[in-house]
Design a protein around this motif. Structure first.
Motif, PDB file in Angstrom:
ATOM      1  N   TYR A  52       4.543   4.887  -4.842  1.00  0.00           N
ATOM      2  CA  TYR A  52       4.917   3.683  -4.110  1.00  0.00           C
ATOM      3  C   TYR A  52       3.763   3.171  -3.252  1.00  0.00           C
ATOM      4  CZ  TYR A  52       9.958   3.626  -5.019  1.00  0.00           C
ATOM      5  OH  TYR A  52      11.205   3.513  -5.610  1.00  0.00           O
ATOM      6  N   ALA A  53       2.775   3.978  -2.975  1.00  0.00           N
ATOM      7  CA  ALA A  53       1.738   3.626  -2.005  1.00  0.00           C
ATOM      8  C   ALA A  53       0.798   2.561  -2.550  1.00  0.00           C
ATOM      9  CB  ALA A  53       0.949   4.868  -1.615  1.00  0.00           C
ATOM     10  N   TYR A  59       3.560  -5.014  -4.681  1.00  0.00           N
ATOM     11  CA  TYR A  59       3.627  -3.926  -5.641  1.00  0.00           C
ATOM     12  C   TYR A  59       4.607  -2.844  -5.205  1.00  0.00           C
ATOM     13  CZ  TYR A  59      -0.065  -5.820  -8.547  1.00  0.00           C
ATOM     14  OH  TYR A  59      -0.777  -6.629  -9.396  1.00  0.00           O
ATOM     15  N   VAL A  60       4.721  -2.600  -3.903  1.00  0.00           N
ATOM     16  CA  VAL A  60       5.713  -1.632  -3.424  1.00  0.00           C
ATOM     17  C   VAL A  60       7.115  -2.087  -3.817  1.00  0.00           C
ATOM     18  CG1 VAL A  60       6.678  -0.490  -1.389  1.00  0.00           C
ATOM     19  CG2 VAL A  60       4.216  -0.964  -1.500  1.00  0.00           C
ATOM     20  N   ASP A  61       7.384  -3.363  -3.621  1.00  0.00           N
ATOM     21  CA  ASP A  61       8.700  -3.889  -3.988  1.00  0.00           C
ATOM     22  C   ASP A  61       8.928  -3.824  -5.500  1.00  0.00           C
ATOM     23  OD1 ASP A  61       9.253  -4.426  -1.336  1.00  0.00           O
ATOM     24  OD2 ASP A  61       8.724  -6.541  -1.460  1.00  0.00           O
ATOM     25  N   LEU A  62       7.874  -4.036  -6.291  1.00  0.00           N
ATOM     26  CA  LEU A  62       8.017  -3.954  -7.741  1.00  0.00           C
ATOM     27  C   LEU A  62       8.287  -2.523  -8.204  1.00  0.00           C
ATOM     28  CD1 LEU A  62       5.220  -6.413  -8.917  1.00  0.00           C
ATOM     29  CD2 LEU A  62       7.691  -6.727  -9.162  1.00  0.00           C
ATOM     30  N   VAL A  63       7.689  -1.539  -7.524  1.00  0.00           N
ATOM     31  CA  VAL A  63       8.020  -0.145  -7.863  1.00  0.00           C
ATOM     32  C   VAL A  63       9.500   0.101  -7.614  1.00  0.00           C
ATOM     33  CG1 VAL A  63       7.553   2.289  -7.404  1.00  0.00           C
ATOM     34  CG2 VAL A  63       5.678   0.657  -7.325  1.00  0.00           C
ATOM     35  N   ALA A  64       9.978  -0.353  -6.454  1.00  0.00           N
ATOM     36  CA  ALA A  64      11.407  -0.179  -6.142  1.00  0.00           C
ATOM     37  C   ALA A  64      12.277  -0.880  -7.181  1.00  0.00           C
ATOM     38  CB  ALA A  64      11.705  -0.719  -4.742  1.00  0.00           C
ATOM     39  N   ALA A  65      11.847  -2.069  -7.613  1.00  0.00           N
ATOM     40  CA  ALA A  65      12.630  -2.820  -8.594  1.00  0.00           C
ATOM     41  C   ALA A  65      12.615  -2.171  -9.971  1.00  0.00           C
ATOM     42  CB  ALA A  65      12.101  -4.252  -8.692  1.00  0.00           C
ATOM     43  N   ALA A 100       0.913   3.591   5.071  1.00  0.00           N
ATOM     44  CA  ALA A 100       2.188   3.983   5.693  1.00  0.00           C
ATOM     45  C   ALA A 100       2.878   2.781   6.324  1.00  0.00           C
ATOM     46  CB  ALA A 100       1.940   5.064   6.738  1.00  0.00           C
ATOM     47  N   ALA A 101       2.100   1.879   6.911  1.00  0.00           N
ATOM     48  CA  ALA A 101       2.692   0.689   7.529  1.00  0.00           C
ATOM     49  C   ALA A 101       3.373  -0.195   6.478  1.00  0.00           C
ATOM     50  CB  ALA A 101       1.615  -0.098   8.267  1.00  0.00           C
ATOM     51  N   VAL A 102       2.767  -0.298   5.303  1.00  0.00           N
ATOM     52  CA  VAL A 102       3.365  -1.094   4.231  1.00  0.00           C
ATOM     53  C   VAL A 102       4.653  -0.436   3.747  1.00  0.00           C
ATOM     54  CG1 VAL A 102       3.014  -2.085   1.938  1.00  0.00           C
ATOM     55  CG2 VAL A 102       1.108  -1.980   3.548  1.00  0.00           C
ATOM     56  N   ALA A 136       9.011  10.427  -3.214  1.00  0.00           N
ATOM     57  CA  ALA A 136       9.455   9.741  -4.436  1.00  0.00           C
ATOM     58  C   ALA A 136       8.335   9.600  -5.454  1.00  0.00           C
ATOM     59  CB  ALA A 136      10.018   8.365  -4.109  1.00  0.00           C
ATOM     60  N   GLY A 137       7.101   9.892  -5.035  1.00  0.00           N
ATOM     61  CA  GLY A 137       5.987   9.845  -5.972  1.00  0.00           C
ATOM     62  C   GLY A 137       6.019  11.021  -6.921  1.00  0.00           C
TER      63      GLY A 137
END
Length: 374
Positions: A52-53, A59-65, A100-102, A136-137
């Motif tokens: 996710y990093a 891209y973080v949101d796309l991993v979640a999606a 981490a902030a993202v 989750a990675g």
């Protein structure tokens, strides 16, 4: 043979597009120049990082999606395709605090581990900064994922043809005629091209508008080198990791069945030689690259024996910004989720490609041709 859609390339992206198009009731022919998940392409083997990093929220949101698609594929396969062994990010250029902030803004569970605590927790990794860890990675099995998506496309009625290298695409009437290198032809109403490292050779032979081709981002194909190093302690807790110091960017992950489950797969990101296209691949490991990676293992991965027991080359195809291309014009969609980080989005990218090809839904603007990239 005629179908509503011809999908070119049965790697992770093309197989996903064929699967998702059949889900929407389309008749599909999927062609592959070799076989699905071929070692000549970019989607073979059992070990790709799932993470996710990212420094950008998109891209973080796309991993979640992508997660529902992975769950769907795992249900079809009957076993896990992503092994959640966790992922570490460290090094001054990697900026674990910024990452981490993202993740915090995106609501992704993570932890920042101070350097000394990280060295105690993962003694086989000699971290040189604080560490971002997210559970989750892990590692995804690219080859089995491709085979699962191809099987799903077949179950939806897709015709799958192997040993079918597209040479050129011709507009004929309301559709297209695809010409193979050996003279065979296929017809289809619309076409999705997901040719990976072969795209630079093929792009000019697609009937796309001159403006679209002129705006298409430059593609860089590299013959990367990957090395498997044996574990000193086979029982150690090995996550996937990305380390960027002042010298180079290195990623490592459990190697899976690619090299007998005996060690960690380690490679330098964008460290291989640049090729005009996949057709120029040699399969020869660069000794200078090997020396850099061995030195990095010796310095930062003390839990590994610093002598590779297996090595190989693989293909990376990148745009200058490392963004994907999912766009098209006049019945031809180009799907190029390369840039060395596309595997984790595989089930989602097929949906995005289907949206573009059918003119439904939406696609991130940064994946469109002609959008400012810099």
């Amino acid at each position: 043979m005629s179908s509503q859609f011809l999908v070119v390339g049965a790697g992770l992206a093309g197989a996903s597009a064929a699967w998702r198009l059949t889900e929407r009731g389309c008749s599909v022919t999927l062609v592959e120049r070799d076989v699905p998940a071929s070692a000549q392409g970019s989607s073979h083997g059992s070990a790709r990082i799932f993470r996710y990093a990212y420094p950008e929220r998109t891209y973080v949101d796309l991993v979640a999606a992508s997660e529902p698609g992975w769950a769907e594929l795992e249900a079809r396969h009957g076993a896990a395709l992503v092994i959640r062994c966790g992922a570490l990010d460290f090094g001054a250029r990697r900026d674990p605090h910024g990452l981490a902030a993202v993740l915090a803004a995106a609501g992704v569970e993570h932890e920042l581990v101070p350097r000394e605590q990280a060295r105690e927790r993962w003694p086989h990794v000699a971290v040189d900064t604080d560490v971002l860890h997210h559970a989750a990675g892990g590692v995804l099995d690219a080859e089995t994922t491709v085979r699962t998506m191809v099987a799903a496309a077949r179950a939806g009625g897709a015709e799958v043809l192997t040993g079918w290298p597209l040479q050129r695409l011709e507009r004929t009437g309301a559709g297209f005629t695809a010409h193979a290198a050996d003279g065979r032809t296929l017809s289809a109403g619309r076409v999705v091209v997901s040719a990976g490292g072969w795209l630079p050779d093929l792009l000019g032979d697609l009937p796309l508008p001159a403006g679209f081709l002129a705006a298409f981002p430059r593609l860089e194909v590299r013959e990367e080198n990957a090395f498997h190093f044996p574990y000193r302690d086979a029982g150690a807790d090995w996550p996937a990791l990305i380390h960027e110091d002042e010298d180079l960017s290195v990623y490592a992950l459990p190697g899976g069945r690619d090299a007998g489950f005996r060690g960690q797969k380690v490679a330098e990101f964008n460290g291989g030689r640049v090729l005009p296209s996949a057709a120029a691949r040699t399969g020869v490991v660069d000794p200078a690259n090997r020396a850099r990676v061995v030195d990095h293992v010796r310095r930062f991965l003390p839990g590994l024996e610093p002598e590779p027991y297996a090595e190989t080359t693989c293909l990376f195809t990148s745009t200058p910004t490392e963004d994907f291309v999912v766009d098209g014009a006049e019945g031809v969609t180009v799907l190029s989720p390369c840039s060395g980080h596309g595997a984790k989005f595989a089930p989602l990218l097929g949906e995005v490609a289907a949206d573009v090809a059918l003119g439904t839904g939406s696609v991130p603007e940064r994946f469109r041709v002609g959008v400012a990239r810099g």
